[in-house]
Design a protein around this motif. Sequence first.
Motif, PDB file in Angstrom:
ATOM      1  N   ILE A 177      61.533 178.060 -17.674  1.00 19.37           N
ATOM      2  CA  ILE A 177      61.089 179.010 -18.696  1.00 19.37           C
ATOM      3  C   ILE A 177      59.860 178.468 -19.423  1.00 19.37           C
ATOM      4  N   ASP A 178      59.846 177.166 -19.689  1.00 15.90           N
ATOM      5  CA  ASP A 178      58.674 176.559 -20.327  1.00 15.90           C
ATOM      6  C   ASP A 178      57.422 176.702 -19.460  1.00 15.90           C
TER       7      ASP A 178
ATOM      8  N   ARG B  97      60.586 183.653 -15.356  1.00 14.27           N
ATOM      9  CA  ARG B  97      61.822 184.299 -15.768  1.00 14.27           C
ATOM     10  C   ARG B  97      62.884 183.881 -14.755  1.00 14.27           C
TER      11      ARG B  97
ATOM     12  N   GLU C  32      69.983 183.312 -26.305  1.00  8.96           N
ATOM     13  CA  GLU C  32      68.896 182.366 -26.592  1.00  8.96           C
ATOM     14  C   GLU C  32      67.567 182.806 -25.987  1.00  8.96           C
ATOM     15  N   TYR C  33      67.595 183.310 -24.752  1.00 12.96           N
ATOM     16  CA  TYR C  33      66.348 183.562 -24.027  1.00 12.96           C
ATOM     17  C   TYR C  33      65.975 185.037 -23.888  1.00 12.96           C
TER      18      TYR C  33
ATOM     19  N   ALA D 124      65.641 175.566 -18.649  1.00 15.46           N
ATOM     20  CA  ALA D 124      64.723 175.381 -19.776  1.00 15.46           C
ATOM     21  C   ALA D 124      63.329 174.999 -19.296  1.00 15.46           C
TER      22      ALA D 124
ATOM     23  N   LYS E 247      63.953 186.877 -20.824  1.00 16.35           N
ATOM     24  CA  LYS E 247      63.442 185.844 -19.919  1.00 16.35           C
ATOM     25  C   LYS E 247      64.479 185.436 -18.869  1.00 16.35           C
TER      26      LYS E 247
END
Length: 324
Positions: free
Chosen positions: A24-25, A29, A46-47, A21, A50
Amino acid sequence: MTDRVAVVAGGTAGVGRATVAALIDKGYRVGILARGQSRLDQLETEYGDKVVCRTCDVSDADAVSRAGAEIEERLGPISVWVNAAMQTSFSPFPGMKPDEFQRIVDTTLIGVVNGTRTALALMEQRNSGRIVNVGSGLSYRSVPYQSAYCASKHGINGFTAAIRSELIREGSHITVSLVQLPALNTPQFDWALNRLPKKPQPAPPIFQPEVAARAILRAVREGRREYFVGSSVLQLVFGNMVLPDWLDHKLADSGAEMQKSDSDEPGGRPNNIEGPVSGVEATARGRFSHRASNSALIIDADRARLIALGVPLLLVLCLGLLIG
């Protein structure tokens, strides 16, 4: 395609999940390696694009190598590799079966070896990259009932130091960092094999896994040798340096009891020694959030050693000058 590509081994739960997480923030990727397909599927949902998820047992060197190559083919050159996969059991050593001990070492130590080997092979052509190996305060000071895990974390220290020296000798621009973590609120305490009469818990003080993720991202950013996270890790490291025999006796009592919660362990619960536990969400946090802090000291370990050892020497020198 992006030039900000990372891989997290053990990325569907606990520290690895929090690190995914956080990366990704920051615009990465992320390739995610884990045994449990259902949690990998959840992260893909969810992603989206990414992430690239691969079912992989990190103790299998060929499988890790294939997964790394596939992720690089999909996302582009890998610049960051985080080895966060782990297993443990809470058990007196005589009660552990040999294959149980071996399985924990294979995941926790050999998984780091295999991840590091694959990362180096992918990064060496560009002669750049960050490898971050997730350690623990228990890599310096072992506790009762987690002999296989502690042995593995001690092994990670030795392995990482050897590889780092080789890279320095070769003039490589690839860095290998260690992040030594405190007790964390992760799901492992609900699925680790347990032979204690009480359900296991992280030994207080307890921190949220996002604290670990911030330390890992600092290692990605700086590439320094080692980081200590939390005052409890400092106490373990420096306490063991000065008073190891006292700690042997202290942890034989309090170190054993601090790992036990107030809840009875009925026994027979599912565990992840042979495979992932089904029906568990891809989450970073466990059931101890009400007791866990989301902030902790994160310090360059070499700087901590310099402060701990240098300040007393400086005081002695100043005292000698004053007397003189």
